[in-house]
Design an enzyme around this catalytic site. Structure first.
Site, PDB file in Angstrom:
ATOM      1  N   ASP A 384       0.828  -1.195   0.000  1.00 33.90           N
ATOM      2  CA  ASP A 384       0.000   0.000   0.000  1.00 33.90           C
ATOM      3  C   ASP A 384       0.872   1.258   0.000  1.00 33.90           C
ATOM      4  O   ASP A 384       1.982   1.250   0.528  1.00 33.90           O
ATOM      5  CB  ASP A 384      -0.839  -0.017   1.283  1.00 33.90           C
ATOM      6  CG  ASP A 384      -2.159   0.706   1.125  1.00 33.90           C
ATOM      7  OD1 ASP A 384      -2.384   1.305   0.056  1.00 33.90           O
ATOM      8  OD2 ASP A 384      -2.953   0.662   2.068  1.00 33.90           O
ATOM      9  N   HIS A 512      -4.487   6.744  -3.238  1.00 30.27           N
ATOM     10  CA  HIS A 512      -4.263   5.409  -2.660  1.00 30.27           C
ATOM     11  C   HIS A 512      -3.803   4.528  -3.805  1.00 30.27           C
ATOM     12  O   HIS A 512      -4.410   4.579  -4.872  1.00 30.27           O
ATOM     13  CB  HIS A 512      -5.551   4.779  -2.151  1.00 30.27           C
ATOM     14  CG  HIS A 512      -6.328   5.593  -1.179  1.00 30.27           C
ATOM     15  ND1 HIS A 512      -6.415   5.250   0.142  1.00 30.27           N
ATOM     16  CD2 HIS A 512      -7.074   6.702  -1.329  1.00 30.27           C
ATOM     17  CE1 HIS A 512      -7.197   6.126   0.756  1.00 30.27           C
ATOM     18  NE2 HIS A 512      -7.612   7.018  -0.100  1.00 30.27           N
TER      19      HIS A 512
END
Length: 638
Positions: A384, A512
């Site tokens: 991530d 993101h």
RNA sequence: GCCCCCUUAGCUCAGCGGUAGAGCAACUGAUUUGUAAUCAGUAGGUCGGCGGUUCGAAUCCGUCAGGGGGCUCCA
């Protein structure tokens, strides 16, 4: 009227009246209508062979190779499947039966007389009997009343429900053999080309996908114009099952699952070697790309999740706990933690873009029925990252990201990819202007990177548009891996800001993104892609040293020490077996390099190398050279 | 979560109302091996858990757990 017909690179010119069916024209020309030619396309839409040509002037004739050909083929097959099943179970109530990517299905309410896999063979036999007659597909326009009346007599409430939702003046039935089905088409002219079928599986499926509605039995099947194609498909299924990562994970001793923690993988020593190699590689890549690594806590207060909106929207999938009588939650996502790191310091526009990555372990309560090996787990590690930037930095950040994504997928040989851009949904937050800018930036970045993509209109998240990456593996199966999402919501919710050149606070945009998606799932995909034959730089054991007999174990251990010193992952087979057996075992472990050492090698200080990747053997390689070259070969791609 | 199917030795599987089997793996011994399986022997299972039916259950029924295939690709 003049018509143009295109078939296999040839163009045919004919005169035809509007009421003449297409197949008649083809037959007149001596073209293989209803055999090699399955259907046609006119003005961008599928045009059945049995339909009158109407005002269309140009037809593209399509066969099995065209996606539309398969679509029509399988759609018609679904009708025959239903007919075959109904002849064995007259009480069953058919509902819907569409073609899918590989074959077709039919959802049927079997009431009190369910079928089982033991019935498959009889269904297939009946199917081929019906298809071989052959059956002609005849389109019939019916009125609302006729349609409802027909299905009320059949006591089929599902079809009645469907009919009531249709425009009353556009309801059509298709009749084939003795079977009539509510259907908009299109279909084959007749069932002649359907020569082979296999009923694949049964599954439960809710009526209209709604778990509150009755559950039907979905019968999956696939059909082909030739028996040989069916045999090839069956071989493909067998190959896919051999490559099942759950099986490979066990035999290669990478990971396991247990009753004590359903959906939570246990990583074994060899699996950890793989996982760590992958993470080290990714980490190095990101650090070189201007990212910085963070790590945020697994457990955070429930209040934080209320603030992020996860508590409201994602609670069902979260695990909760309590500390000092206060409610806490185990993180299902890493973003709130990242925002806390962001806002720990006063940020300036000069700090942006700020790229923070985290190999974040998240826990999600997935329904027990959806857990599948490493593909769907309850705890996994995302690769991530969150990029904080100004709106006008979006495009260049996305462009960089796209290059990175390409590089990463290339490293594993995932060269076939699909990209989807999902745009503003009906429910959204943020200004239209910001959305337009963001969607424009994503599209511009995709274009400037020279990537072709498809748009999923309205499929974006409520907080921003996104790009999804899908790869195809060596068996051409599709896997969703990475995703890039713009977020206008969370920076606001968490009060993130930066000081602009104007001396005023501004809200940053948050991107993101995950490239592999999760390490666990990615390893699952990679195992199926490679069949367990991992690239050298990822192999848990890169070199297995195999002494010809116990006499040479000492020399093998000496080599191992040298390899270890160079960071090469090794193992030694010290078992009291014959060489052939040891080789066989090493091959089954899918170890890329086998170094055989015996009397000759020990005496001359050489090794005999068996290279799995190139299926070659190199004898009498001096040890120092072998180690040096192996060290070079095991280096991960940059 | 729901539907269908499955769960027998570490793994792959046979047995399907009369009391547990094979191959591989493991262990022991012989063998000291030259590029995909050396030979012989030994050990290992309350047949996923619990409950029921039966004179008798791995086998039939119920239930729980775990696993597999699925659960709008839409007339």
């Amino acid at each position: 009227m003049q018509r143009l017909l295109h078939w296999q690179g040839q163009t045919y010119e004919v005169q035809a009246e509007a009421d003449e069916p297409l197949y008649a024209i083809l037959e007149h020309l001596g073209l293989p209508a209803g055999t090699a030619i399955l259907t046609a396309k006119a003005d961008g839409k599928i045009h059945e062979l049995q339909a009158p040509v109407g005002n269309h002037t140009e037809f593209h004739l399509l066969g099995w190779d065209a996606p539309e050909g398969k679509y029509v083929f399988w759609h018609s097959s679904a009708h025959i499947l239903a007919e075959a099943i109904l002849s064995l179970r007259p009480e069953a109530k058919p509902t819907i039966g569409p073609p899918i990517e590989n074959g077709f299905y039919y959802d049927i309410d079997f009431g009190s007389s369910p079928i089982s896999p033991e019935d498959f063979q009889r269904i297939e036999e009946r199917f081929l009997e019906l298809a071989g007659q052959p059956e002609y597909f005849v389109r019939k326009k019916v009125s609302l009343e006729q349609a409802i009346d027909y299905y009320e007599k059949q006591k089929n409430p599902y079809k009645v429900e469907l009919i009531r939702e249709l425009p009353p003046d556009d309801i059509t039935f298709y009749e084939s053999g003795g079977f009539v089905d509510l259907c908009k088409g299109p279909h084959l002219w007749h069932s002649g080309p359907i020569r082979a079928v296999k009923v694949l599986s049964l599954a439960g499926a809710y009526w209209r996908g709604d778990s509150r509605k009755p559950q039907l039995t979905r019968v999956y099947a696939i059909s082909f114009p030739e028996k040989q194609l069916l045999d090839e498909y069956v071989a493909f299924l067998e190959e896919a099952s051999k490559r099942d990562h759950r099986h490979l994970g066990r035999v290669l001793r990478l990971f396991s699952f247990h009753e004590e923690g359903p959906g939570f993988p246990f990583w074994h020593p060899k699996g950890m070697r793989l996982l760590n190699a992958l993470q080290d590689w990714m980490r190095g890549k990101l650090l070189r790309r201007g990212y910085e690594e963070i790590k945020t806590p697994l457990i955070l207060t429930q209040r934080l999740w209320e603030q992020s909106g996860h508590y409201e929207n994602y609670r069902e999938n979260m695990y909760f706990t309590e500390i000092d009588e206060q409610p806490y939650a185990i993180k299902p996502m890493n973003c709130p933690g990242s925002t806390i790191v962001y806002r720990t310091e006063r940020r300036s526009y000069r700090d942006l873009p700020l790229r923070l990555f985290e190999f974040g372990l998240v826990h999600r309560h997935e329904l027990s029925g959806v857990l599948t090996g490493l593909f769907r787990v309850r705890a996994f590690t995302q690769d991530d990252a969150h990029i904080y930037c100004t709106p006008d930095q979006i495009e260049s950040e996305i462009t960089d990201l796209l290059h990175l994504v390409n590089e990463v997928y290339d490293a594993f040989g995932f060269t076939q990819r699909e990209i989807y851009l999902s745009t503003r949904p009906e429910k959204y937050i943020g200004s239209l202007e910001l959305w337009a800018q963001a969607e424009g930036a994503l599209a511009a970045a995709l274009q400037s990177a020279g990537l072709s993509y498809q748009i999923n209109p309205g499929e974006g998240a409520f907080y921003g548009p996104k790009i999804d990456f899908i790869v195809r593996d060596s068996l051409r199966r599709r896997w969703q891996l990475g995703t890039v999402q713009l977020d206008f919501s969370m920076p606001r919710r968490f009060g993130l800001e930066y000081i602009g050149p104007d001396g005023q606070p501004h809200v940053p945009v948050m991107i993101h993104r995950a490239i592999l998606g999760s390490f666990e799932r990615f390893i699952g995909v990679l195992l199926e892609h490679t069949g367990g034959e991992l690239p050298l730089w990822l192999a848990p054991v890169q070199v297995k040293i195999v002494p010809v007999s116990e006499k040479y174990v000492e020399y093998a251990r000496e080599i191992a020490r040298d390899l270890a010193q160079r960071g090469v992952r090794w193992s030694i087979d010290e078992s009291d077996e014959k060489l052939g057996k040891k080789i066989r075992e090493a091959e089954q472990e899918k170890i890329p390099l086998i170094w055989v050492v015996g009397a000759q090698e020990a005496e001359n200080r050489t090794v005999s190398i068996r290279d799995r990747l190139f299926r070659r053997r190199y004898d009498g390689i001096p040890l120092a050279q072998a180690i040096e070259e192996t060290w070079k070969a095991v280096q991960s791609p940059s």
